[in-house]
Design a protein around this motif. Structure first.
Motif, PDB file in Angstrom:
ATOM      1  N   ALA A 199     -29.436 -33.727 -18.610  1.00 39.99           N
ATOM      2  CA  ALA A 199     -29.234 -32.634 -17.657  1.00 39.99           C
ATOM      3  C   ALA A 199     -29.387 -31.283 -18.338  1.00 39.99           C
ATOM      4  O   ALA A 199     -30.000 -30.355 -17.787  1.00 39.99           O
ATOM      5  CB  ALA A 199     -27.862 -32.744 -17.009  1.00 39.99           C
ATOM      6  N   VAL A 200     -28.843 -31.175 -19.552  1.00 42.72           N
ATOM      7  CA  VAL A 200     -28.900 -29.905 -20.277  1.00 42.72           C
ATOM      8  C   VAL A 200     -30.213 -29.759 -21.025  1.00 42.72           C
ATOM      9  O   VAL A 200     -30.894 -28.747 -20.933  1.00 42.72           O
ATOM     10  CB  VAL A 200     -27.701 -29.803 -21.246  1.00 42.72           C
ATOM     11  CG1 VAL A 200     -27.810 -28.557 -22.110  1.00 42.72           C
ATOM     12  CG2 VAL A 200     -26.404 -29.786 -20.462  1.00 42.72           C
ATOM     13  N   ARG A 201     -30.600 -30.808 -21.763  1.00 44.14           N
ATOM     14  CA  ARG A 201     -31.821 -30.731 -22.572  1.00 44.14           C
ATOM     15  C   ARG A 201     -33.052 -30.562 -21.694  1.00 44.14           C
ATOM     16  O   ARG A 201     -34.008 -29.877 -22.068  1.00 44.14           O
ATOM     17  CB  ARG A 201     -31.936 -31.988 -23.424  1.00 44.14           C
ATOM     18  CG  ARG A 201     -33.068 -31.937 -24.447  1.00 44.14           C
ATOM     19  CD  ARG A 201     -33.047 -33.187 -25.310  1.00 44.14           C
ATOM     20  NE  ARG A 201     -31.839 -33.259 -26.113  1.00 44.14           N
ATOM     21  CZ  ARG A 201     -31.479 -34.338 -26.816  1.00 44.14           C
ATOM     22  NH1 ARG A 201     -32.231 -35.432 -26.772  1.00 44.14           N
ATOM     23  NH2 ARG A 201     -30.372 -34.337 -27.532  1.00 44.14           N
ATOM     24  N   GLY A 202     -33.039 -31.173 -20.511  1.00 47.50           N
ATOM     25  CA  GLY A 202     -34.173 -31.059 -19.602  1.00 47.50           C
ATOM     26  C   GLY A 202     -34.178 -29.788 -18.781  1.00 47.50           C
ATOM     27  O   GLY A 202     -35.075 -29.596 -17.952  1.00 47.50           O
ATOM     28  N   GLY A 203     -33.173 -28.926 -18.974  1.00 46.82           N
ATOM     29  CA  GLY A 203     -33.137 -27.659 -18.253  1.00 46.82           C
ATOM     30  C   GLY A 203     -32.744 -27.781 -16.797  1.00 46.82           C
ATOM     31  O   GLY A 203     -32.974 -26.864 -16.005  1.00 46.82           O
ATOM     32  N   HIS A 204     -32.132 -28.909 -16.408  1.00 47.44           N
ATOM     33  CA  HIS A 204     -31.738 -29.094 -15.006  1.00 47.44           C
ATOM     34  C   HIS A 204     -30.558 -28.201 -14.622  1.00 47.44           C
ATOM     35  O   HIS A 204     -30.478 -27.719 -13.495  1.00 47.44           O
ATOM     36  CB  HIS A 204     -31.390 -30.554 -14.748  1.00 47.44           C
ATOM     37  CG  HIS A 204     -32.545 -31.486 -14.882  1.00 47.44           C
ATOM     38  ND1 HIS A 204     -33.520 -31.607 -13.912  1.00 47.44           N
ATOM     39  CD2 HIS A 204     -32.904 -32.338 -15.879  1.00 47.44           C
ATOM     40  CE1 HIS A 204     -34.420 -32.497 -14.307  1.00 47.44           C
ATOM     41  NE2 HIS A 204     -34.068 -32.954 -15.483  1.00 47.44           N
ATOM     42  N   CYS A 205     -29.601 -28.031 -15.532  1.00 49.98           N
ATOM     43  CA  CYS A 205     -28.435 -27.191 -15.240  1.00 49.98           C
ATOM     44  C   CYS A 205     -27.710 -26.878 -16.542  1.00 49.98           C
ATOM     45  O   CYS A 205     -27.989 -27.464 -17.594  1.00 49.98           O
ATOM     46  CB  CYS A 205     -27.486 -27.885 -14.246  1.00 49.98           C
ATOM     47  SG  CYS A 205     -26.975 -29.533 -14.737  1.00 49.98           S
ATOM     48  N   GLU A 206     -26.764 -25.951 -16.458  1.00 48.87           N
ATOM     49  CA  GLU A 206     -25.985 -25.543 -17.616  1.00 48.87           C
ATOM     50  C   GLU A 206     -24.735 -26.424 -17.759  1.00 48.87           C
ATOM     51  O   GLU A 206     -24.225 -26.948 -16.766  1.00 48.87           O
ATOM     52  CB  GLU A 206     -25.564 -24.079 -17.478  1.00 48.87           C
ATOM     53  CG  GLU A 206     -26.727 -23.101 -17.487  1.00 48.87           C
ATOM     54  CD  GLU A 206     -27.498 -23.098 -18.801  1.00 48.87           C
ATOM     55  OE1 GLU A 206     -26.883 -23.381 -19.846  1.00 48.87           O
ATOM     56  OE2 GLU A 206     -28.711 -22.829 -18.764  1.00 48.87           O
ATOM     57  N   PRO A 207     -24.223 -26.584 -18.987  1.00 47.62           N
ATOM     58  CA  PRO A 207     -23.024 -27.411 -19.192  1.00 47.62           C
ATOM     59  C   PRO A 207     -21.849 -26.998 -18.316  1.00 47.62           C
ATOM     60  O   PRO A 207     -21.115 -27.847 -17.808  1.00 47.62           O
ATOM     61  CB  PRO A 207     -22.717 -27.215 -20.679  1.00 47.62           C
ATOM     62  CG  PRO A 207     -24.023 -26.883 -21.295  1.00 47.62           C
ATOM     63  CD  PRO A 207     -24.770 -26.083 -20.261  1.00 47.62           C
TER      64      PRO A 207
END
Length: 367
Positions: A209-217
């Motif tokens: 989710a984070v590495r793929g740029g889908h959303c922020e932690p």
């Protein structure tokens, strides 16, 4: 005349045309197919099959993944009542008998755009939603025995067949993916994690989710906290990895921003302290000649911990500014979405250094 009264003697095979051969019982009634006729068509060995309550698949054989998704949405979507009165060619053009009032779930159709959003008050969530969002760590749709569908808490629905009902007090704004309303990534992640006991699977999903740029932690952890999942040890471990992954990405964006926008090179990741005195705290970047420090706000823990961390941030900032050091505060999301603007903020702070009183001398030590 009732909804069960046949309105046409046309062969029923004309209904099973199109890419998605699905209809609700209400839609079939609106096309002149009585409940008795539907039951006859869905008998063992018949040409149709009832996939979910009030949802009929107009062919035999297993449904496609697309048909399963739309069947779940048809089952869960709030129905609206439309009156077909035969005015003009509207009813006939849509294939709906004249003079019939039918309760029809709102869904996209090739003939016309519905006046309200398709599949009202229902959206795909959980693992199926993550697959639609493009997650490599999510399983392919055909391997999912159930598809999670998010609905308002007060809807009177039950989990059945391939549809698993997930309830919420506040329905988020859906995202359209290949014509399907899908929950935002952070919400879909929380609903997926709620059903997963495999620590590795949870970690892979959160990391992607984070590495793929889908959303922020921070948005992910906020949804996990809202779902009361942060008491599960394997989720807490995965969140720690998520925060570390988010910080690493934010630092990379910060390095890129400084270099691509021509800012002076700072000293990176240092602890500041007064000569021979106490420590003043750690900063992510420091420009000694300008007395400007920069901090990345990568807080993503539970609210109580957030409050304590924010209090620490505030105390450190006040102390440094009393010593004449300007503190620039950036968030990972702003670095991702508008790096040029953030570079301007930093450049303005550096240029203003000459107009300020000289700052106290501090020592910067690597951390």
């Amino acid at each position: 005349m009732t909804h069960n009264t046949p309105l046409s003697l046309r062969p029923l095979h004309h209904l099973a045309v199109g890419r998605r051969r699905l209809m609700t019982a209400a839609q079939l009634r609106a096309h002149g197919v009585s409940a008795a006729q539907t039951g006859e068509q869905c008998r063992p060995g018949g040409p149709w099959q009832q996939l979910l309550p009030n949802v009929v698949l107009l062919h035999q054989g297993p449904p496609t993944s697309e048909e399963r998704l739309h069947a779940v949405l048809l089952y869960a979507a709030r129905e609206r009542t439309v009156a077909v009165n035969g005015g003009g060619n509207g009813g006939a053009a849509a294939g709906v008998p004249v003079g019939v009032t039918a309760s029809v779930p709102v869904q996209p159709g090739p003939e016309e755009t519905p006046p309200v959003p398709a599949y009202a008050e229902a959206m795909i969530t959980g693992l199926a939603a993550l697959t639609l969002h493009g997650f490599a760590a999510a399983p392919p749709l055909p391997s999912l025995d159930v598809i999670d569908v998010l609905v308002p808490r007060l809807r009177r629905l039950r989990t059945t067949g391939c549809a698993r009902i997930v309830r919420t007090t506040a329905l988020p704004t859906s995202v359209r993916v290949t014509g399907v309303p899908v929950a935002p990534v952070a919400r879909a992640l929380a609903d997926a994690v709620a059903e997963l006991a495999d620590a590795g699977a949870v970690r892979r999903l959160l990391t992607e989710a984070v590495r793929g740029g889908h959303c922020e932690p921070a948005s992910v952890v906020r949804e996990l906290n809202r779902a009361r999942l942060l008491s599960r040890p394997h989720v807490v471990d995965a969140v720690d990895s998520l925060v570390a992954e988010g910080r690493a990405l934010a630092e990379q964006r910060l390095y890129r921003m400084v270099r691509e926008h021509g800012l002076p090179e700072p000293v990176w990741n240092v602890d500041l302290r007064l000569p021979g005195g106490p420590g003043l705290g750690a900063v992510d970047a420091f420009w000694p000649e300008h007395s400007v420090a920069l901090e990345l706000d990568t807080r993503a823990h539970r609210q109580r911990e957030d409050d304590a961390l924010w209090a620490e941030y505030a105390r450190k900032r006040e102390h440094l500014e009393r010593l004449g050091i300007t503190v620039v505060h950036l968030t990972p999301r702003r670095l991702r979405d508008c790096p040029e603007h953030q570079a301007t903020v930093v450049r303005t702070a550096l240029m203003a250094a000459g107009d300020r009183e000289p700052a106290a001398y501090v020592v910067a030590l690597p951390r």
